[in-house]
Design an enzyme around this catalytic site. Structure first.
Site, mmCIF file in Angstrom:
data_model
loop_
_atom_site.group_PDB
_atom_site.id
_atom_site.type_symbol
_atom_site.label_atom_id
_atom_site.label_comp_id
_atom_site.label_asym_id
_atom_site.label_seq_id
_atom_site.Cartn_x
_atom_site.Cartn_y
_atom_site.Cartn_z
ATOM 1 N N ASP A 143 6.906 -2.103 -3.327
ATOM 2 C CA ASP A 143 6.089 -2.381 -2.147
ATOM 3 C C ASP A 143 4.639 -2.634 -2.550
ATOM 4 O O ASP A 143 3.708 -2.033 -2.005
ATOM 5 C CB ASP A 143 6.173 -1.220 -1.154
ATOM 6 C CG ASP A 143 5.762 -1.634 0.262
ATOM 7 O OD1 ASP A 143 5.715 -2.853 0.536
ATOM 8 O OD2 ASP A 143 5.490 -0.740 1.088
ATOM 9 N N ASP A 167 1.135 4.761 -2.844
ATOM 10 C CA ASP A 167 2.304 4.747 -1.971
ATOM 11 C C ASP A 167 3.594 4.441 -2.731
ATOM 12 O O ASP A 167 4.038 3.296 -2.819
ATOM 13 C CB ASP A 167 2.135 3.757 -0.821
ATOM 14 C CG ASP A 167 3.106 4.071 0.324
ATOM 15 O OD1 ASP A 167 4.069 4.812 0.081
ATOM 16 O OD2 ASP A 167 2.889 3.582 1.425
#
Length: 457
Positions: A143, A167
């Site tokens: 991501d 993240d």
């Protein structure tokens, strides 16, 4: 079970992380500012939406969280801890504890428009070396997008922004089977073609996503805007639009990074080397064509002087090494180079009568910045070299492989390099052979230095 329950302020996870307030949310989880009551520090806690409903899923989640928790790199937001908590009857939910980053992310920065190419190269370099570290540990981020890239300006003058990737909520262990084939993972605007198809993904997927991020940094607009499904399908129908006006080095690199087939993309390590060149070379040219300078240049030059190599007569021992290298690798030119302050002096040169060149155009000046072999299979299309005068000019260099000459105390004097006017591949075994020849050269130099010390003591 995919949706996590709302956690009220003051909730305690793992017996130590007191949630304070929500600071972010995404498709894969919710991020809270929290207080680590054991160590007395502020942290960020991400509660991942995917929960483990079976013992097997719980075991896999625990194993992956332990690997992620061991990642420690300056280009990655540090993952401090990971654990699970009971979110429902018999359901354990994963949470990740990360360093709390105060500052803007790249998504906010891009709202002000595109970034200068040199800054893009610098930020991209930080991210590429972080991904290289992750990939070497067997972890795929999945991501990579502007919202997951934090920006830092340590000196406060905006001269050198730095980037950290954050993240890891959808990261996976590359060597493990992927159980979600046929579903999207990641963010539509930046996902790779294989992600868009719902196929298994590897490290190459992160390279594609990083390519789209860098392209947006340069142009100011995402390559595949629009609703999620439309954006995902678009990359299967067309390559991203890369402006012809873009600097050639960036254009070639981004075309390679966003290749449709994963196997056609460069590795994170190769991307980092290319971006380093793009970041540093313009600065070197701005400073009246000064060469690329290692951080320990003063000490390195002192080491060069210590071995008394510069402007010395031809040496039969080294000449035999370069002749042997030329025969072994079937190349017309082989050189033992020494990188001086403003030139590259050829201690031994087979296949050329040139004795020295300026430091700036010489590829050996780039090779000594590495701690391993620096190989350019096709210099005409490699973003690290395509604008180099030895490549674009009359000499017509197309292939270069150089191994740094390491001293025992860690300095790179120069290189043992082989050159060709035709592109070619260089296998791992050939790299090892070139490294062995370079080691023979350095062993001879160390013995000579030791003999000099004995005679003068």
């Amino acid at each position: 079970m995919t949706d996590s329950p709302q956690h009220p302020d003051g909730a305690l996870l793992g017996g130590r992380y007191r949630l304070e307030n929500q600071i972010g949310a995404g498709s894969m989880g919710t991020v809270y500012r929290a207080r680590d009551e054991f160590l007395g520090r502020d942290v960020a806690v991400k509660v991942v939406r995917t929960a483990a409903a079976t013992a097997e899923e719980q075991q896999q989640a625990d194993a992956e969280s332990k690997i992620l928790a061991r990642l420690n790199h300056h280009s990655l937001v540090t993952l401090l801890d990971a654990g699970t908590h009971l979110s429902g009857p018999g359901i354990q939910q994963l949470y990740l504890v990360m360093e709390l980053v105060e500052g803007a992310d790249l998504r906010l920065r891009l709202q002000d428009g595109p970034l200068a190419p040199r800054k893009v190269a610098q930020l991209g370099y930080d991210l590429a070396v972080g991904l290289d570290y992750m990939h070497d540990a067997g972890v795929v981020h999945r991501d990579v997008k502007p919202a997951n890239i934090m920006l830092f300006d340590y000196r406060g003058d905006d001269a050198r922004l730095r980037a950290k990737l954050t993240d890891f909520g959808v990261a996976l262990i590359a060597r493990e089977p992927q159980l979600q084939t046929g579903t999207f993972t990641g963010t539509a605007a930046y996902m790779s073609p294989e992600q868009a198809r719902g196929h298994n993904v590897g490290t190459e997927s992160d390279i594609y996503s990083l390519g789209l991020v860098l392209l947006q940094c340069l142009t100011g607009v995402p390559a595949y805007p629009g609703p999620a499904l439309e954006s995902a399908v678009a990359r299967l129908l067309r390559a991203p639009a890369i402006p012809e006006s873009m600097e050639a080095g960036f254009r070639v690199l981004l075309q390679a990074m966003t290749a449709l087939e994963p196997q056609d993309r460069p590795s994170a390590h190769e991307v980092s080397l290319a971006l380093y060149e793009l970041a540093v070379t313009p600065r070197a040219r701005h400073r009246m064509n000064q060469p690329l300078i290692p951080a320990d240049e003063a000490e390195r030059i002192a080491a060069v002087r210590r071995y008394n190599l510069l402007d010395t007569p031809p040496d039969g021992a080294f000449d035999r090494i370069t002749a042997l290298a030329a025969r072994l690798f079937s190349v017309p030119v082989a050189i033992v180079s020494v990188v001086d302050t403003d030139r590259i002096w050829f201690k031994s040169h087979h296949g050329t009568d040139v004795e020295q060149i300026g430091r700036d155009p010489g590829l050996c000046a780039s090779a000594i910045l590495q701690d391993e072999a620096w190989v350019v299979p096709d210099a005409r299309v490699d973003p690290r070299t395509l604008t180099n005068p030895l490549v674009a000019g009359e000499f017509g260099l197309q292939f270069y492989a150089g191994v740094p000459l390491h001293t025992r105390d860690g300095y790179n004097l120069g290189t043992l390099c082989v050159l060709d006017r035709e592109p070619r591949e260089f296998t791992r075994d050939e790299v090892l052979t070139l490294e062995d020849l370079a080691a023979i050269i350095m062993n001879d130099l160390e013995m000579r230095l030791e003999n000099q010390r004995t005679l003068t003591s």
